[in-house]
Design a protein around this motif. Structure first.
Motif, PDB file in Angstrom:
ATOM      1  N   LEU A 178       6.208  -3.001   0.266  1.00 11.11           N
ATOM      2  CA  LEU A 178       7.138  -2.153  -0.314  1.00 11.11           C
ATOM      3  C   LEU A 178       8.368  -2.156   0.445  1.00 11.11           C
ATOM      4  O   LEU A 178       8.458  -2.358   1.608  1.00 11.11           O
ATOM      5  N   GLN A 179       9.394  -1.757  -0.323  1.00 10.94           N
ATOM      6  CA  GLN A 179      10.750  -1.906   0.230  1.00 10.94           C
ATOM      7  C   GLN A 179      10.886  -0.346   1.199  1.00 10.94           C
ATOM      8  O   GLN A 179      10.010   0.371   0.962  1.00 10.94           O
ATOM      9  N   MET A 233       4.739   0.611  -7.686  1.00  9.69           N
ATOM     10  CA  MET A 233       5.967   0.236  -7.168  1.00  9.69           C
ATOM     11  C   MET A 233       6.516  -0.917  -6.841  1.00  9.69           C
ATOM     12  O   MET A 233       7.740  -1.332  -6.841  1.00  9.69           O
ATOM     13  N   ASP A 234       5.616  -2.012  -6.817  1.00 13.06           N
ATOM     14  CA  ASP A 234       5.889  -3.318  -6.526  1.00 13.06           C
ATOM     15  C   ASP A 234       6.320  -4.099  -7.807  1.00 13.06           C
ATOM     16  O   ASP A 234       5.862  -4.313  -8.867  1.00 13.06           O
ATOM     17  N   VAL A 236       1.008   3.546  -5.993  1.00 12.10           N
ATOM     18  CA  VAL A 236       1.537   2.863  -4.950  1.00 12.10           C
ATOM     19  C   VAL A 236       1.979   1.481  -5.295  1.00 12.10           C
ATOM     20  O   VAL A 236       3.004   0.823  -5.116  1.00 12.10           O
ATOM     21  N   GLN A 244      10.976   2.878  -0.396  1.00 10.57           N
ATOM     22  CA  GLN A 244       9.726   3.053  -1.089  1.00 10.57           C
ATOM     23  C   GLN A 244       8.760   3.644   0.042  1.00 10.57           C
ATOM     24  O   GLN A 244       8.060   4.671  -0.294  1.00 10.57           O
ATOM     25  N   SER A 245       8.541   3.112   1.214  1.00  9.56           N
ATOM     26  CA  SER A 245       7.816   3.610   2.330  1.00  9.56           C
ATOM     27  C   SER A 245       8.245   4.691   2.647  1.00  9.56           C
ATOM     28  O   SER A 245       7.437   5.675   3.117  1.00  9.56           O
TER      29      SER A 245
END
Length: 369
Positions: free
Chosen positions: A31-32, A216-217, A213, A35-36
């Motif tokens: 993740l970016q 989000m990709d 989660v 986002q993390s």
């Protein structure tokens, strides 16, 4: 400032797993940073106050809204070394600091819509202290206190840093991460222990229970071929050669590539269709291979244990007819229902070159170029 990383190892793995060949596909969702950090904040972990902007106007609005002493403007890409990177316009640095709200908008404008090239931080030369964690017992207080001390935290800040590490470990387990890396973990001028940067990778096998989660990709930085393959549950990795391979089983795929090299050829990909492959998957596999402009020949190598060779043969013939295949096609089939598969290929009247074994298939593939 210090770095901290939780990674799954033999001691951290939830289940004992057989080590897979290096080229078996494992995307490990990445993740970016923003986002993390959102996941970390949701887990009670201290992160900087942040906003994500997609244009100049949003940048100006956020800069005026955030009442802070200093702004950090960071380009969001899946690569390290952003601070020393260079944009395709010549603008240097994907990370900039400023105390002036008026400077945020032009900094954002210099980054958005432009390609950032970075050089990863060189490895080596840094002492690493490893603290093995028993996953059944979980991280212990004395372990996080030890790590906090090693990272330079003292007094009350040592306990605060230790608590942040414990929450990071809880997050690591809760989201099925393969790695949680914080670099740096530091103390602000007003005395807060904060995670200033974040990188989290996730286990693809846990997608079924981590749907929020994985949603989000956006896959914007992934190889389009690998993305397309994953949509059809195909294990694909692109390479630099010109002989495409369609194989069942990671070990057989590795052996196929080795034999191609042995006879002077170069594989264009690693493609494992798996044991439960369908005719539709074979069709999409062929479509994927033929769309690669560097491919000059296709080698199919199937050893049917679980796989029904007739399924592969039907998939091959349907694919060849549908996409009007013009590339040389070499097929080696062995195992379950192989005679029926050979009959299907023979009656298709397609220009398919049959091989008696893997060595023969590799020789024919190389000779067809």
């Amino acid at each position: 400032m210090a770095a901290l990383s939780f990674m799954r190892s033999a001691r951290l793995a939830r289940f004992a797993k057989q080590k897979l060949p290096a080229l078996s596909q494992a995307r490990h969702l990445n993740l970016q940073e923003f986002q993390s950090k959102k996941l970390m904040a949701d887990g009670g972990i201290n992160v900087q106050l942040f906003e994500v902007v997609g244009n100049e106007q949003e940048a100006a609005t956020v800069a005026s809204k955030l009442k802070v002493q200093e702004y950090v403007v960071k380009a969001q890409i899946l690569a390290g070394g952003r601070g020393k990177g260079t944009f395709d316009t010549g603008f240097k640095g994907g990370v900039h600091l400023t105390k002036q709200p008026s400077e945020v908008k032009p900094l954002v404008d210099s980054m958005l819509g432009h390609k950032l090239t970075t050089k990863q931080t060189p490895k080596g030369g840094v002492q690493v202290t490893k603290v093995p964690v028993d996953i059944l017992e979980g991280v212990q207080q004395d372990q996080v206190m030890f790590m906090a001390e090693k990272l330079g935290f003292t007094g009350p800040k040592q306990s605060e840093a230790a608590e942040q590490m414990r929450r990071l470990y809880d997050l690591f387990l809760r989201v099925d991460a393969t790695q949680v890396e914080i670099n740096p973990l530091g103390e602000t001028p007003d005395g807060r222990v904060v995670c200033f940067d974040a990188k989290i990778n996730f286990d693809d096998n846990a997608e079924f229970r981590q749907k929020p989660v994985f949603a989000m990709d956006d896959m914007a930085e992934s190889d389009p071929r690998e993305v397309e393959a994953s949509r059809h549950n195909l294990n694909y990795i692109g390479m630099d050669g010109n002989i495409a391979c369609l194989v069942n089983g990671a070990g057989l795929a590795m052996a196929t590539m080795d034999i191609i090299h042995l006879h002077g050829g170069s594989p264009a990909n690693f493609l494992d269709v798996g044991g439960n492959v369908t005719e539709e998957q074979v069709f999409h596999a062929f479509k994927l291979l033929t769309q690669d402009k560097q491919v000059k020949a296709i080698l199919v190598n199937i050893f049917g244990g679980i796989v029904n060779c007739a399924t592969i043969a039907n998939g091959i013939t349907n694919a060849c007819k549908s996409i009007n295949l013009s590339l040389p096609l070499i097929v080696r089939l062995e195992g379950t229902n192989v005679e029926e598969a050979k009959r299907i290929l023979a009656e298709s009247n397609l220009p398919i070159s049959s091989a008696t074994d893997l060595d023969d298939a590799a020789k024919k593939a190389v000779a067809s170029l």
